[in-house]
Design an enzyme around this catalytic site. Structure first.
Site: not given
Lengths: 279, 279
Positions: B206, B137, B179
């Protein structure tokens, strides 16, 4: 001539399609609605709300917006089921009409309720005779031969996540998605075109539209249009992979167009029209 | 050697980067964490939670997951501010360490807190010495020379919506987003690479990761990796358009890769490794 026969005539069509990515502006510049109004020959528009399960309020909203733009005769066409779609009384709503606007909802309601009915034939006739067929959101998706059906918006796209269905066949060789900034849209559109690169993927942002005449379209509105061309793809796993596998496809061509850009659907080439302010 | 000097040495780096699109699986197959565990030379990992304002619970979660995979020595590196980042005591946490894992949060916290500090230099040293630097992330975004900063997820991307900042410079010539199925990501990544096609856009879903060694990476995990290459772009409005204008850029090359695919960052070509089951 039946709707099926008309579909084959796509390239000869004389009318204009206005394909809108949803949420077109109704209160500010209203660029898209103004363009629809400008193209309507006679101040008369039929709002086809058949995509919606609950079309209450749609007619009033569009009557108000179009009324301010000089389109004073906006009437509604809604059908509850296929029996109603075959009712000659319903067909009368499309008599002497040169412009139809498909509002949002579920594109499967449009095709399952009016597909292969006299109403659908009449829409094709209006288009072939030089009329205007507009559609927003679900009404945009339904324009193509094969259309996307609402599917998963999972955290990553799976090969089996694309659902497609026969559309209204007003625009051949494309597949259209709308509200294109939403979750997961690029994966789904690429997944769809990977099934057969004959179709060009057209992803339209909200408050953005393509205005199609013949083999060309131009972009209007505030957002972007994403064009995914898989003609040159050198590898794809769509036929071999499990339905829950992630997609693999190489060498797609991607164009991002916005207001001022146009596109030739036959050569699949974009063209930038210089800003008149710069001239 | 300083972090800046190391950054220029990117091509000579001997270590491995594992760049994860967020939400890697901790309870099922754990493909990504297994690969991190497999690549750690000595069962010892430092979890750098500096991206988070509230890193409580992160250490316990990763200790549990990695413990089951044979990595029994997982310790935390967290800094409250730059003064702490310069503290020699903090630096001791990275002594004799060959693997660092940057967890999620805000990539600007990573770079603003540890950028150009001895901690950052030490991370580069570990990498140059053949170690493993992983990030998920925000920890993925921070890997590149220039990184994306969290921005708008508007209904359509605006030219001025891209915010970028100097990253950790572990991987040159790319810009990473994570994401990637979230709202608006493809527009933002295209917008970023349009600023300078020297950088390849890498959008990672993801539970999906790229494992980079030298100029090559391979894809692992359950989702897809989107590669946007603007080298051949024939038109872009990014320099001329108003910041609230929609993007216009033609002739991008796009690849979608998933597990089994690899990519050469120098030639910018994907390669499919045949499934051993088919052999």
């Amino acid at each position: 001539m039946t709707g099926k026969a008309k579909a084959r005539k796509g390239a000869e069509a004389q009318g204009t399609l206005i394909i809108i990515g949803g949420h077109e502006d109704h209160s500010g510049d209203r660029v898209i609605l103004k363009e629809v109004a400008r193209l309507i020959p006679d101040g008369r528009l039929v709002l086809a709300t058949v995509a919606s399960h609950e079309p209450e309020g749609y007619l009033e909203k569009y009557q108000a917006s179009f009324g301010e733009l000089g389109v004073n005769d906006v009437t509604e066409l809604y059908v509850e089921d296929r029996t109603e779609a075959a009712d000659p009384e319903k067909l009368k709503a499309l008599e002497n009409v040169q412009a139809v606007f498909f509002s949002g909802g579920d594109q499967l309601r449009i095709t399952s309720q009016i597909g292969d009915t006299p109403i659908c034939d009449r829409v094709h006739e209006i288009f072939a005779a030089g009329g205007v067929i507009a559609g927003t959101s679900a009404g945009a998706s339904a324009m193509s031969d094969t259309m996307l059906v609402r599917g998963q918006n999972a955290s990553s796209f799976r090969v089996g996540d694309v659902r497609m269905a026969p559309g209204l066949a007003l625009l051949p060789n494309v597949i259209i998605d709308q509200h294109f900034a939403e979750r997961g849209r690029i994966g789904r559109l690429i997944g769809a075109v990977s099934h057969n690169p004959r179709v060009l993927g057209v992803g339209i942002d909200e408050d953005t539209a393509i205005v199609v005449r013949g083999d060309r379209f131009r972009v209007i509105g505030s957002g972007a249009v994403y064009l995914v061309d898989a003609t040159g793809a050198t590898h794809s796993n769509v036929a071999e992979a499990d339905t829950d596998a992630a997609l693999s496809i190489y060498d797609l061509r991607l164009h991002v167009l916005s207001a001022g850009d146009s596109f030739d659907l036959r050569s699949r080439r974009p063209e930038h029209l210089p800003d008149p302010k710069d001239g």
